[in-house]
Write an enzyme that holds these catalytic residues in place. Structure first.
Site, PDB file in Angstrom:
ATOM      1  N   GLU A  24      69.415  26.968  53.894  1.00  0.00           N
ATOM      2  CA  GLU A  24      70.016  28.238  53.403  1.00  0.00           C
ATOM      3  C   GLU A  24      69.365  28.724  52.115  1.00  0.00           C
ATOM      4  OE1 GLU A  24      71.686  25.442  54.266  1.00  0.00           O
ATOM      5  OE2 GLU A  24      72.034  26.197  56.284  1.00  0.00           O
ATOM      6  N   ASP A  72      67.219  21.623  58.843  1.00  0.00           N
ATOM      7  CA  ASP A  72      68.602  21.713  58.376  1.00  0.00           C
ATOM      8  C   ASP A  72      68.573  22.133  56.899  1.00  0.00           C
ATOM      9  OD1 ASP A  72      71.349  21.301  58.246  1.00  0.00           O
ATOM     10  OD2 ASP A  72      71.166  19.128  57.966  1.00  0.00           O
ATOM     11  N   ASP A 100      78.350  22.607  60.671  1.00  0.00           N
ATOM     12  CA  ASP A 100      79.288  21.480  60.559  1.00  0.00           C
ATOM     13  C   ASP A 100      80.715  21.866  60.927  1.00  0.00           C
ATOM     14  OD1 ASP A 100      77.053  20.216  59.726  1.00  0.00           O
ATOM     15  OD2 ASP A 100      77.587  20.150  57.610  1.00  0.00           O
TER      16      ASP A 100
END
Ligand code: NOJ
Length: 974
Positions: A542, A539, A615
């Site tokens: 980025e 997770d 999300d």
């Protein structure tokens, strides 16, 4: 149990109750990124010129005298000049690949610096093979190559002045590069001190001090807008290399629909960002970002991952363009007419490296893209089953308790997930022993029911020497550097953190060693409190950095080789997941198939990881937009994709949650997940009737696992998406080109249209062909038409709309089990849905689901066929693999396939326990398998042929005495 970092995150980012969720102002719009502003202004000037009757001519041309044919003529290079900077050297390099893909590269040569030219090398599976037969020929005005069958010829021309690249098929333009003259490669220059003037950079905005360029700069504009430094909010991007952006128009003069360039929350058929009535004001942005509470519709909010591929479609042909660039990129989309598309790409840095995929069908485009960047890896079978996640299951006993409740309620589940709070101070791989005192016992308790666990490992490494991963990473000098050349420091869940630089090859072997649960050979630290049943969730890659500009890394941070983060941002997250995936694969001997879920991705990530849409909110709107997002990712290579069931934020009401389970059960990746502040919402907590309905939905997923796994096999070989939008399956049915709320599952013939609104009892489904479709549950026969027809189908909560395309045979396993591993020897049902002409076919692929033994030929791959004559229908099962000796699974040749392989032998005796045939014209007089007469029941009803709607006839043959691994034929005499 919220950690300090989590609390900080929420404090930083939670909106005040009365304001809109996402803080739009935390993320740049095009006009706040100077290179985007410059690129769009260039396009605006061109439009103004053309409007005012002046001709806009690109300053770039190809110098014919410099053209050199190479590689036997399938490639040429030549010098490109800009009339504005005649002394600057650009080199063009154009190649034809053996499958007809054309690669166009342009780079600045002998410039002040080197442009980043490695994006393609991270995305590509291997160096593409050039065509042995296609040869460029140099003419007076252009270089040209013609290839393909006579009737269907592709012609690619590179025109000298101005420089325009044109791909045509049968004389019709397919793709045109620089047709509008927006090509601009800003060359490297020295900063020269010039007089600054106060001018408004954007009309109507505050003035800024900028250097004014000479007034004849009709092409570049009149200011050095943001060339040397750029401040946004509190961050200053130092831009040591100066301006180096790239602008190019990529047009599809004969295609009215474009798809791709994920990931954005929007429709599959990309809404316009330019031109009259444009749907969005900003271009689509590709800049991997963690957008807190993202809205259900936006072009400029660029979510988590980026794949710079765009597909253009018309009833005549499909083509695609893959732009191998890794820096922040913005893409404008306009339809000057209903049947044409203009796109304008503006990137911050990098070379021009573009692949033109000639199609001409969607399937061929997928194949061409898969040959470039690889197909989805064949996932472990269990990973297609149901996953239960939440932030967080707070202790090992919590996990045991959740598992117990699933079993008490007879709800199947294969995987339990652990989010960040399992780890001590967010030092991933280190257990928080207060709550997880016995991790191995917990993992074994889960494994005892043939289940797995997926555990999160984020890329931020807590900067503390008592964390072995940090200590060793530092000793080995493997972290990303800041602009001063020191270890980059940022804030994330773990507080002050460092990031491993996966562009550094030295990091790969080291990182993989960390996953050796049996210990490392060199005796150093590895995650020994883990087992082979643990798989990984990556997770925040980025990368998400709470105190960074736009919640990510400063662009002037430095990676291996001296490249700035700006050059590689969109690839960065993928390399973390790719390395994790290899680590999980290689931690055992022999290797086992890894499962890694990644939030961030780039082209090629499909070879290593699944992804999810991040999300989302627990709203109907988000449930709805998740479907086109899944489709968009799927057609862009990321077939293993899904959205959080239930929505990450919020507490969905039972009806919404139930509908969401149906969406999830028909997504390639099926996981329920929830934010730490939400109420528990495991399916067993639902009140009746919701609980029973959700149980049945999850069971339906399990019974259709053979269909999903077979679809993944196909995807892993051909590159075709697992979930297929209407335009892919029926590419000539214009009425379906913009439909993105219904889709097909692989080639199975299942057509699904999830309900994403409250209070619905029926819905319309578009049938885009002249064919019969059957309601999966009731067998009701609906009819489509050549142009497409909308039919109204019931959609009660317990039966999400699901149709079977006439002509399909669906294999399923209908016995409810606790986990998919327990279904291994379960018998099959075959549902034969006859087409209007009385035929049908389907496939089944199976292997052990975990190892790589399938690469040695250990699998079964069957074809089921139903063929009608006037008086009979013959249903048979044939071995498909032996008839396709060249077919590769996972890219590996299977020359040694043999029907009696060890896996097939292990399935000996597994029965076909039921055959159901829909749409027979009358009751058979007898049903036989060889000499045996089989018992059957028959319910009269509609025949497949004809045009009447109503419940179809249904024949059921129980226990026909047929086995799943062997050839057989059953004859129905009518
Ligand atoms: C953000 C992820 O998108 C979400 O799924 C996860 O639960 C949180 N990070 C905490 O790890």
């Amino acid at each position: 149990m919220r950690s300090l970092a989590a609390a900080l995150w929420l404090l930083l980012l939670l909106p005040a109750p009365s304001v809109v969720a996402v803080k739009e102002q935390d993320f740049k719009k095009c006009h706040e990124s100077s290179f985007c502003r410059r690129g769009r202004a260039l396009a605006d000037r061109a439009t103004e010129h053309v409007k005012s009757g002046e001709k806009w001519k690109s300053p770039y041309s190809l110098d014919a005298s410099t053209i050199v044919l190479e590689d036997g003529g399938s490639r040429f290079t030549g010098r490109v000049r800009s009339s504005l900077y005649p002394e600057i050297k650009f080199e063009l390099d154009v190649r034809v690949h053996e499958d007809g893909v054309v690669r166009v590269r342009m780079d600045e040569k002998e410039g002040l610096r080197k442009r980043y030219d490695e994006a393609a090398s991270w995305a590509l599976l291997k160096e593409p093979v050039l065509s042995p037969s296609s040869k460029w020929s140099v003419g007076k005005k252009e270089v040209k190559v013609v290839y393909g069958a006579k009737k269907d010829q592709v012609e690619v021309t590179v025109e000298f002045e101005p420089l325009v690249v044109r791909m045509k098929r049968n004389g019709k333009d397919q793709v045109v590069l620089n047709g509008q003259g927006l090509l601009h490669m800003e060359h490297f220059k020295k900063k020269v001190e010039k007089v600054e003037a106060e001018v408004p950079v954007v009309e109507g905005e505050e003035t800024q001090k900028v250097v004014q360029l000479p007034p004849n700069s009709w092409f570049e504009g009149v200011t050095e807008d943001g060339w040397w430094e750029e401040t946004w909010k509190t961050w200053t991007d130092t831009k040591p290399k100066g301006p180096e952006s790239l602008s190019l128009d990529i047009n599809f003069p004969n295609h009215g629909h474009v798809y791709g360039i994920p990931q954005h929350a929007t429709h599959l058929d990309l809404p316009t960002t330019k031109g009259e009535g444009a749907s969005f004001n900003d271009p689509y942005r590709l800049y991997n970002g963690d957008i807190f509470e993202y809205p259900a519709s936006s072009s400029s909010l660029s979510l988590y991952g980026s794949i710079p591929i765009i597909h253009a479609h018309s009833a005549d042909s499909t083509v695609a363009v893959f732009v191998a660039v890794a820096s922040e990129t913005w893409v404008d989309v306009a339809h000057p007419t209903q049947k044409s598309t203009e796109t304008h790409w503006i990137s911050e840095s990098g070379i021009l490296d573009i692949f033109l995929l000639p199609g001409p069908t969607p399937d061929q485009v997928f194949g061409q893209y898969a040959r470039l960047t690889g197909a989805v890896q064949l996932p472990p079978h269990w990973s297609l089953a149901y996953h239960q996640c939440r932030w967080n299951y707070v202790s090992s006993d919590d996990i045991r308790g959740v598992q117990k409740r699933f079993d008490e309620e007879d709800i199947p589940v294969d995987v339990f997930w652990l989010d960040i709070e399992y780890s001590e101070e967010h030092k991933y791989m280190i257990w928080e022993k207060k709550y997880f005192p016995d991790p191995i016992d917990m993992l074994n308790d889960v494994a005892a029911l043939a289940r797995k666990m997926v555990i999160i490992v984020d890329p931020h490494i807590k900067r503390t020497v008592d964390y072995p991963v940090y200590k060793e990473g530092q000793e080995l000098d493997l972290f990303v550097k800041n602009k001063q050349g020191n270890e980059f420091e940022g804030w994330c869940w773990s507080g002050s953190s460092a990031w491993i630089d996966f562009f550094n090859p030295n990091s790969w072997e080291w990182y993989k060693q960390l996953y050796k649960f049996n210990g490392r050979e060199d005796g150093k630290w590895s995650w020994t409190e883990s087992t082979s049943t643990v798989h990984i969730w990556n997770d925040m890659n980025e990368p998400a950095i709470f105190n960074g500009p736009e919640i990510t890394m400063e662009k002037d941070s430095i990676h291996y080789g001296g490249w700035e983060h700006r050059d590689v941002h969109n690839i960065n997250g993928m390399l973390f997941a790719n390395t994790t995936s290899q680590a999980v694969k290689e931690r055992t001997t022999p290797y086992n198939r890894p499962f890694v879920l990644t939030r961030s991705y780039y082209a090629g990530a499909q070879r290593f990881a699944a992804m999810w849409t991040g999300d989302n909110m627990g709203t109907w709107e988000h449930m709805a937009v998740g479907i086109p997002m899944v489709l968009s990712n799927s057609i862009s290579g990321m077939s293993f994709t899904g959205a959080d069931v239930g929505g990450f934020f919020g507490n969905p009401e039972p009806e919404m949650l139930t509908r969401w389970y149906f969406v999830g059960a028909f997504s390639p990746f099926f996981r329920a997940h929830a934010h730490i502040d939400t109420k528990r919402r495991e399916p067993y907590l639902l009140a009746e009737p919701y609980k029973s309905i959700v149980r049945e939905i999850i069971r339906l997923r399990y019974s259709l696992l053979p269909v999903w796994y077979t679809a993944f096999r196909e995807s892993s070989v051909t590159g075709l998406p697992v979930t297929r939008p209407q335009y892919v399956v029926l590419p000539k049915n214009e009425a379906g080109f913009s439909i993105d709320d219904q889709y097909y599952v692989g080639a199975s013939g299942l057509l699904v249209k999830p309900i994403t609104e409250a209070g619905i009892t029926e819905t319309t489904v578009h049938i885009g062909e002249d064919q019969v479709y059957y309601d999966f549950y009731t067998g009701h026969a609906y009819r489509g038409s050549v142009k497409g027809k909308s039919v109204t189908v019931p959609a009660p909560l317990e039966r999400g709309p699901l149709l079977i395309r006439g002509g399909s045979i669906l294999p399923s396993r209908d016995r409810p089990r606790r986990s998919s591993a327990l279904m291994k020897r379960d018998p099959f049902t075959l549902k034969v849905a006859l087409s209007q002409s009385g035929n049908a076919s389907g496939e089944l692929y199976l292997d052990d689901g975990e190892s790589y033994d399938h690469r040695e030929g250990n699998f079964i791959w069957r074809e089921f066929v139903a063929e009608s004559t006037k008086k009979t229908v013959t249903i048979s099962s044939k071995d498909l693999a032996s008839r396709n000796p060249d077919s590769a699974v996972d890219g590996v040749e299977l020359a040694i396939y043999n029907g009696g392989n060890a896996f097939a032998n292990a399935l000996d005796g597994v029965r076909v326990e039921r055959i159901v045939v829909l749409g027979l014209k009358n009751k058979p007089t007898k049903v036989t398998l060889g000499k045996a007469h089989l018992e059957f029941t028959f319910k009269d009803g509609m025949a497949a042929a004809g045009n009447k709607e109503g419940v179809a006839s249904k024949l059921t043959v129980k226990n026909p005495g047929a086995f799943i691994t062997s050839d057989w034929s059953i004859v129905l005499e009518l």
